[in-house]
Design a protein around this motif. Structure first.
Motif, PDB file in Angstrom:
ATOM      1  N   GLY A  35       9.036  -1.260   6.967  1.00 46.97           N
ATOM      2  CA  GLY A  35       7.433  -0.896   6.400  1.00 46.97           C
ATOM      3  C   GLY A  35       7.120  -0.821   5.015  1.00 46.97           C
ATOM      4  N   ARG A  38       7.053  -4.279   3.879  1.00 46.75           N
ATOM      5  CA  ARG A  38       5.896  -5.197   4.304  1.00 46.75           C
ATOM      6  C   ARG A  38       4.544  -4.760   3.599  1.00 46.75           C
ATOM      7  NH1 ARG A  38       4.699  -3.563  10.154  1.00 46.75           N
ATOM      8  NH2 ARG A  38       4.153  -1.832   8.914  1.00 46.75           N
ATOM      9  N   ASP A  39       4.512  -3.345   3.295  1.00 49.10           N
ATOM     10  CA  ASP A  39       3.242  -2.944   3.099  1.00 49.10           C
ATOM     11  C   ASP A  39       3.213  -2.346   1.568  1.00 49.10           C
ATOM     12  OD1 ASP A  39       2.051  -3.444   5.424  1.00 49.10           O
ATOM     13  OD2 ASP A  39       2.486  -1.232   6.180  1.00 49.10           O
ATOM     14  N   GLY A  40       4.171  -2.114   1.050  1.00 44.68           N
ATOM     15  CA  GLY A  40       4.154  -1.133  -0.376  1.00 44.68           C
ATOM     16  C   GLY A  40       5.152  -1.634  -1.461  1.00 44.68           C
ATOM     17  N   THR A  43       3.111  -4.761  -5.071  1.00 40.28           N
ATOM     18  CA  THR A  43       1.699  -5.081  -5.017  1.00 40.28           C
ATOM     19  C   THR A  43       1.306  -4.767  -6.646  1.00 40.28           C
ATOM     20  OG1 THR A  43       1.195  -2.848  -4.519  1.00 40.28           O
ATOM     21  CG2 THR A  43       1.277  -4.370  -2.737  1.00 40.28           C
ATOM     22  N   ASP A  48       1.392   2.382  -4.381  1.00 36.92           N
ATOM     23  CA  ASP A  48       1.458   1.776  -2.799  1.00 36.92           C
ATOM     24  C   ASP A  48       2.544   2.029  -2.104  1.00 36.92           C
ATOM     25  OD1 ASP A  48      -0.977   0.526  -2.907  1.00 36.92           O
ATOM     26  OD2 ASP A  48      -0.278  -1.385  -3.552  1.00 36.92           O
ATOM     27  N   ALA A  52       2.534   3.521   1.741  1.00 36.13           N
ATOM     28  CA  ALA A  52       3.208   2.712   2.768  1.00 36.13           C
ATOM     29  C   ALA A  52       4.150   3.499   3.456  1.00 36.13           C
ATOM     30  CB  ALA A  52       4.000   1.665   2.131  1.00 36.13           C
ATOM     31  N   ARG A  55       2.357   5.986   5.713  1.00 39.12           N
ATOM     32  CA  ARG A  55       1.799   5.047   6.934  1.00 39.12           C
ATOM     33  C   ARG A  55       3.045   4.870   7.857  1.00 39.12           C
ATOM     34  NH1 ARG A  55      -1.139   2.090   3.164  1.00 39.12           N
ATOM     35  NH2 ARG A  55       0.568   0.697   3.024  1.00 39.12           N
TER      36      ARG A  55
END
Length: 86
Positions: A35, A38-40, A43, A48, A52, A55
């Protein structure tokens, strides 16, 4: 290295619980790492990764995977212990 003869083997419930907790811990680490990757990460925004992580920790899928891993670990351990006694 041979096992210590003075130390008894763990009982089936102890072994099952230990393997279930271990499987859940491994699944949790893998789900959180995926996770975050993939998301944080990468960036450019320093917040972020924390968003992430939030989330991932609030996603019900994370906890379903952890619970399923614990159940599968416990079932596999109990089955292996049952078959080894026969």
């Amino acid at each position: 290295m041979s096992p210590d003869p003075a130390r008894p083997r763990p009982s089936t419930p102890q072994l099952t619980l230990t393997i279930a907790v271990g499987a859940a811990a491994v699944a949790f680490v893998v789900v959180v790492a995926v996770g975050l990757l993939r998301d944080g990460v990468g960036t450019g925004d320093p917040l972020d990764p924390w968003r992430a992580l939030g989330r991932v920790l609030t996603d019900p899928t994370t906890w379903r995977v952890v619970g399923l891993s614990a159940a599968l670990g416990a079932a596999a351990t109990a089955l292996a212990r049952l078959l080894s006694r026969r």
